[in-house]
Write a protein that holds these residues in place. Sequence first.
Motif, PDB file in Angstrom:
ATOM      1  N   ASP A  33      22.953  61.580  29.660  1.00 31.99           N
ATOM      2  CA  ASP A  33      21.826  61.071  28.744  1.00 31.99           C
ATOM      3  C   ASP A  33      20.475  60.391  29.587  1.00 31.99           C
ATOM      4  N   ASN A  34      19.867  60.744  28.939  1.00 32.48           N
ATOM      5  CA  ASN A  34      18.544  59.329  29.617  1.00 32.48           C
ATOM      6  C   ASN A  34      18.217  58.453  28.822  1.00 32.48           C
ATOM      7  N   TRP A  35      18.407  56.837  29.415  1.00 35.51           N
ATOM      8  CA  TRP A  35      18.493  55.662  28.937  1.00 35.51           C
ATOM      9  C   TRP A  35      17.268  55.083  29.601  1.00 35.51           C
ATOM     10  N   LEU A  57      17.431  54.661  33.139  1.00 31.60           N
ATOM     11  CA  LEU A  57      18.655  55.646  33.955  1.00 31.60           C
ATOM     12  C   LEU A  57      19.088  56.127  33.565  1.00 31.60           C
ATOM     13  N   ILE A  58      19.434  57.720  34.050  1.00 28.27           N
ATOM     14  CA  ILE A  58      19.823  58.965  34.260  1.00 28.27           C
ATOM     15  C   ILE A  58      20.901  59.307  33.946  1.00 28.27           C
ATOM     16  N   LEU A  59      21.814  59.617  33.408  1.00 28.90           N
ATOM     17  CA  LEU A  59      23.316  59.726  33.844  1.00 28.90           C
ATOM     18  C   LEU A  59      23.618  61.426  32.915  1.00 28.90           C
ATOM     19  N   LYS A  60      23.494  62.375  34.111  1.00 35.88           N
ATOM     20  CA  LYS A  60      23.546  63.710  34.233  1.00 35.88           C
ATOM     21  C   LYS A  60      24.414  64.214  35.370  1.00 35.88           C
ATOM     22  N   GLU A  61      25.110  65.424  34.568  1.00 39.28           N
ATOM     23  CA  GLU A  61      26.450  65.815  35.186  1.00 39.28           C
ATOM     24  C   GLU A  61      27.380  64.598  36.453  1.00 39.28           C
ATOM     25  N   GLY A  62      28.016  64.175  35.776  1.00 38.53           N
ATOM     26  CA  GLY A  62      28.525  63.169  36.646  1.00 38.53           C
ATOM     27  C   GLY A  62      27.601  62.394  37.934  1.00 38.53           C
ATOM     28  N   PHE A  63      26.570  61.984  37.826  1.00 44.95           N
ATOM     29  CA  PHE A  63      25.785  61.375  38.245  1.00 44.95           C
ATOM     30  C   PHE A  63      25.162  60.733  37.792  1.00 44.95           C
ATOM     31  N   ARG A  67      15.526  55.885  37.355  1.00 44.35           N
ATOM     32  CA  ARG A  67      14.115  57.514  38.326  1.00 44.35           C
ATOM     33  C   ARG A  67      13.014  56.437  39.179  1.00 44.35           C
ATOM     34  N   GLY A  68      13.190  55.256  39.004  1.00 40.39           N
ATOM     35  CA  GLY A  68      12.412  54.108  39.907  1.00 40.39           C
ATOM     36  C   GLY A  68      13.283  53.566  41.321  1.00 40.39           C
ATOM     37  N   GLY A  75      19.243  57.853  45.771  1.00 35.84           N
ATOM     38  CA  GLY A  75      19.270  58.879  44.988  1.00 35.84           C
ATOM     39  C   GLY A  75      20.199  58.756  43.398  1.00 35.84           C
ATOM     40  N   ALA A  76      20.985  59.888  44.280  1.00 40.80           N
ATOM     41  CA  ALA A  76      21.607  59.637  42.413  1.00 40.80           C
ATOM     42  C   ALA A  76      23.111  60.045  43.440  1.00 40.80           C
ATOM     43  N   ALA A  77      24.334  58.865  42.139  1.00 36.98           N
ATOM     44  CA  ALA A  77      25.079  58.787  42.890  1.00 36.98           C
ATOM     45  C   ALA A  77      26.436  59.381  41.766  1.00 36.98           C
ATOM     46  N   PRO A  78      28.185  60.010  41.783  1.00 36.18           N
ATOM     47  CA  PRO A  78      28.885  60.370  41.369  1.00 36.18           C
ATOM     48  C   PRO A  78      28.758  58.793  40.633  1.00 36.18           C
ATOM     49  N   TYR A  79      29.059  59.062  39.793  1.00 37.51           N
ATOM     50  CA  TYR A  79      29.726  57.666  38.473  1.00 37.51           C
ATOM     51  C   TYR A  79      30.645  58.281  37.777  1.00 37.51           C
ATOM     52  N   LYS A  80      32.362  56.994  37.603  1.00 39.25           N
ATOM     53  CA  LYS A  80      33.081  57.278  37.584  1.00 39.25           C
ATOM     54  C   LYS A  80      33.521  56.467  35.407  1.00 39.25           C
ATOM     55  N   LEU A  81      34.061  57.259  34.867  1.00 41.78           N
ATOM     56  CA  LEU A  81      33.932  57.096  33.196  1.00 41.78           C
ATOM     57  C   LEU A  81      35.583  56.071  32.816  1.00 41.78           C
TER      58      LEU A  81
END
Length: 142
Positions: A33-35, A57-63, A67-68, A75-81
Amino acid sequence: MKGRFVTLVAVLLALLTTATPLLAKKKTLRPEDNWNVKITPDAGAAARGEKASSDTLILKEGFLRLRGGVEQGFGAAPYKLEGNVITAQTRSSSEGKIDWTTNWTGDTIAGRMVWTKKDGAVLTYTFSGTRAPVEKAKKKKS
């Protein structure tokens, strides 16, 4: 008459058996989501002139991305959950890297970001926030 009653009871039991799990299922919350977050520098970062700020903070499609952070080349980076813990590392060719550790629960998020600059300086921040409201699509005027 007795046969109809037995049939009715059997139908009701079948409905209860299939409907109960469907009704009991809760919506599975995901962190994607967007946080809206408030970012606060620790004492060391504040001593170097860093200020508190608000961002998305944007969490989208595993990344994950901030925004700032785009302005500084992050850039975007993959995240681990793992459970409710999210980890990621964003990079900028000119500004270094940021290591993210985030805990989310339902509609709240909080965590820590450690920014290691290209010159080796390490700045630490905490952040917390809530899910951003869903923006409704605007209708086009004909």
